[in-house]
Design an enzyme around this catalytic site. Structure first.
Site, PDB file in Angstrom:
ATOM      1  N   PRO A  11       5.616   3.549  13.247  1.00  0.00           N
ATOM      2  CA  PRO A  11       6.269   2.318  12.794  1.00  0.00           C
ATOM      3  C   PRO A  11       6.173   2.088  11.295  1.00  0.00           C
ATOM      4  O   PRO A  11       5.149   2.373  10.666  1.00  0.00           O
ATOM      5  CB  PRO A  11       5.537   1.214  13.560  1.00  0.00           C
ATOM      6  CG  PRO A  11       4.296   1.833  14.074  1.00  0.00           C
ATOM      7  CD  PRO A  11       4.590   3.291  14.250  1.00  0.00           C
ATOM      8  N   ASN A  12       7.271   1.553  10.782  1.00  0.00           N
ATOM      9  CA  ASN A  12       7.439   1.133   9.382  1.00  0.00           C
ATOM     10  C   ASN A  12       7.621   2.298   8.413  1.00  0.00           C
ATOM     11  O   ASN A  12       7.950   2.079   7.250  1.00  0.00           O
ATOM     12  CB  ASN A  12       6.269   0.236   8.928  1.00  0.00           C
ATOM     13  CG  ASN A  12       6.147  -1.006   9.798  1.00  0.00           C
ATOM     14  OD1 ASN A  12       7.119  -1.727   9.950  1.00  0.00           O
ATOM     15  ND2 ASN A  12       4.984  -1.231  10.397  1.00  0.00           N
ATOM     16  N   ARG A  19       8.792   0.451   0.986  1.00  0.00           N
ATOM     17  CA  ARG A  19       7.682  -0.365   1.472  1.00  0.00           C
ATOM     18  C   ARG A  19       6.447  -0.172   0.588  1.00  0.00           C
ATOM     19  O   ARG A  19       6.000   0.966   0.400  1.00  0.00           O
ATOM     20  CB  ARG A  19       7.396   0.117   2.891  1.00  0.00           C
ATOM     21  CG  ARG A  19       6.091  -0.261   3.474  1.00  0.00           C
ATOM     22  CD  ARG A  19       5.765   0.680   4.640  1.00  0.00           C
ATOM     23  NE  ARG A  19       4.642   0.153   5.377  1.00  0.00           N
ATOM     24  CZ  ARG A  19       3.875   0.860   6.180  1.00  0.00           C
ATOM     25  NH1 ARG A  19       4.118   2.155   6.355  1.00  0.00           N
ATOM     26  NH2 ARG A  19       2.876   0.301   6.810  1.00  0.00           N
ATOM     27  N   TYR A  24       2.339   3.521  -0.974  1.00  0.00           N
ATOM     28  CA  TYR A  24       2.972   4.664  -0.309  1.00  0.00           C
ATOM     29  C   TYR A  24       3.914   5.471  -1.201  1.00  0.00           C
ATOM     30  O   TYR A  24       4.452   6.493  -0.769  1.00  0.00           O
ATOM     31  CB  TYR A  24       3.732   4.171   0.938  1.00  0.00           C
ATOM     32  CG  TYR A  24       2.830   3.520   1.961  1.00  0.00           C
ATOM     33  CD1 TYR A  24       1.887   4.266   2.659  1.00  0.00           C
ATOM     34  CD2 TYR A  24       2.895   2.146   2.217  1.00  0.00           C
ATOM     35  CE1 TYR A  24       1.047   3.677   3.594  1.00  0.00           C
ATOM     36  CE2 TYR A  24       2.056   1.539   3.149  1.00  0.00           C
ATOM     37  CZ  TYR A  24       1.133   2.312   3.829  1.00  0.00           C
ATOM     38  OH  TYR A  24       0.303   1.726   4.746  1.00  0.00           O
ATOM     39  N   ASN A  74       1.990  11.221  11.782  1.00  0.00           N
ATOM     40  CA  ASN A  74       1.516  10.026  11.087  1.00  0.00           C
ATOM     41  C   ASN A  74       1.876   8.856  11.997  1.00  0.00           C
ATOM     42  O   ASN A  74       3.012   8.379  11.972  1.00  0.00           O
ATOM     43  CB  ASN A  74       2.184   9.879   9.722  1.00  0.00           C
ATOM     44  CG  ASN A  74       1.657   8.656   8.983  1.00  0.00           C
ATOM     45  OD1 ASN A  74       0.983   7.809   9.571  1.00  0.00           O
ATOM     46  ND2 ASN A  74       1.969   8.557   7.702  1.00  0.00           N
ATOM     47  N   ALA A  77       0.463   2.381  12.105  1.00  0.00           N
ATOM     48  CA  ALA A  77      -0.559   1.472  12.633  1.00  0.00           C
ATOM     49  C   ALA A  77      -0.989   1.820  14.063  1.00  0.00           C
ATOM     50  O   ALA A  77      -2.079   1.411  14.501  1.00  0.00           O
ATOM     51  CB  ALA A  77      -0.059   0.031  12.568  1.00  0.00           C
ATOM     52  N   GLU A  98      -3.197  15.241  11.948  1.00  0.00           N
ATOM     53  CA  GLU A  98      -2.950  13.815  11.680  1.00  0.00           C
ATOM     54  C   GLU A  98      -2.834  13.625  10.172  1.00  0.00           C
ATOM     55  O   GLU A  98      -3.692  14.107   9.422  1.00  0.00           O
ATOM     56  CB  GLU A  98      -4.135  13.016  12.234  1.00  0.00           C
ATOM     57  CG  GLU A  98      -4.086  11.534  11.951  1.00  0.00           C
ATOM     58  CD  GLU A  98      -5.361  10.832  12.459  1.00  0.00           C
ATOM     59  OE1 GLU A  98      -6.186  11.459  13.174  1.00  0.00           O
ATOM     60  OE2 GLU A  98      -5.531   9.648  12.126  1.00  0.00           O
ATOM     61  N   HIS A 100      -2.136  10.785   6.977  1.00  0.00           N
ATOM     62  CA  HIS A 100      -1.925   9.444   6.421  1.00  0.00           C
ATOM     63  C   HIS A 100      -1.638   9.586   4.940  1.00  0.00           C
ATOM     64  O   HIS A 100      -2.348  10.307   4.228  1.00  0.00           O
ATOM     65  CB  HIS A 100      -3.152   8.551   6.641  1.00  0.00           C
ATOM     66  CG  HIS A 100      -3.442   8.397   8.089  1.00  0.00           C
ATOM     67  ND1 HIS A 100      -2.666   7.608   8.906  1.00  0.00           N
ATOM     68  CD2 HIS A 100      -4.364   8.988   8.881  1.00  0.00           C
ATOM     69  CE1 HIS A 100      -3.122   7.710  10.145  1.00  0.00           C
ATOM     70  NE2 HIS A 100      -4.147   8.544  10.162  1.00  0.00           N
ATOM     71  N   ARG A 107      -9.276   1.279   2.455  1.00  0.00           N
ATOM     72  CA  ARG A 107      -8.484   0.066   2.688  1.00  0.00           C
ATOM     73  C   ARG A 107      -9.217  -0.880   3.645  1.00  0.00           C
ATOM     74  O   ARG A 107     -10.431  -0.860   3.722  1.00  0.00           O
ATOM     75  CB  ARG A 107      -7.095   0.486   3.200  1.00  0.00           C
ATOM     76  CG  ARG A 107      -6.351   1.376   2.192  1.00  0.00           C
ATOM     77  CD  ARG A 107      -4.983   1.775   2.686  1.00  0.00           C
ATOM     78  NE  ARG A 107      -4.113   0.611   2.845  1.00  0.00           N
ATOM     79  CZ  ARG A 107      -2.939   0.662   3.483  1.00  0.00           C
ATOM     80  NH1 ARG A 107      -2.504   1.798   3.997  1.00  0.00           N
ATOM     81  NH2 ARG A 107      -2.204  -0.427   3.597  1.00  0.00           N
TER      82      ARG A 107
END
Ligand code: DQA
Length: 145
Positions: A11-12, A19, A24, A74, A77, A98, A100, A107
């Site tokens: 998502p996103n 964004r 990012y 990725n 969330a 994985e 990110h 964070r």
């Protein structure tokens, strides 16, 4: 027939480039696809996909059981919430990396835990889009090429 790598994005991530660019960056998922395709050796191909829906990501992981020699994921969330994505990856037999874009450990505390890491051969965080390239190289290596 080319060996297929799935690069799945949660998502996103369709908003990548627009964004929160201070976190990012300004590049998009099309840039990820272009960069990763450029480093594939002969005999490999990739399919980059993005969905805002957990079930869709799970369906693609199921599809990968027959279609893909590795998964780069990725999960956005869903990384921090989805036992269902973890279970789907456990039902997949090939290598999983994985990725990110941001360093999730620098964070908010809710980003520190990943359900996916327990199934992944490798975890990359904080390398920006370079992380997808490193993951692609690793999947190729794990496939003996
Ligand atoms: C992310 C990190 C996640 O915590 C976040 O929810 C995202 C993107 C990353 O690529 O840095 O959507 O997976």
């Amino acid at each position: 027939m080319a060996r297929m790598i799935y690069i799945l994005n949660g998502p996103n991530l369709n908003l990548l480039g627009k964004r929160e660019p201070h976190i990012y960056g300004h590049e998009t998922l099309e840039d990820v696809e272009r960069r990763c395709k450029a480093l594939l050796p002969e005999g490999f191909d990739l399919s980059l996909r993005q969905s805002n829906h957990e079930g869709q990501l799970i369906d693609w992981i199921h599809e990968a059981r027959e279609a893909a020699c590795g998964i780069i994921i990725n999960p956005g969330a869903y990384t921090h919430t989805s036992i269902a994505i973890y279970d789907a990856l456990c039902a997949y037999e090939g290598p999983v990396i994985e990725v990110h874009i941001s360093n999730v450990h620098k964070r908010e505390a809710f980003r520190y835990h990943s359900y996916v890491s327990g199934r992944a051969e490798g975890v990359i965080a904080g390398l920006g889009l370079d992380g997808y390239e490193a993951a692609t190289r690793r999947i190729v290596t794990l496939n003996g090429a």
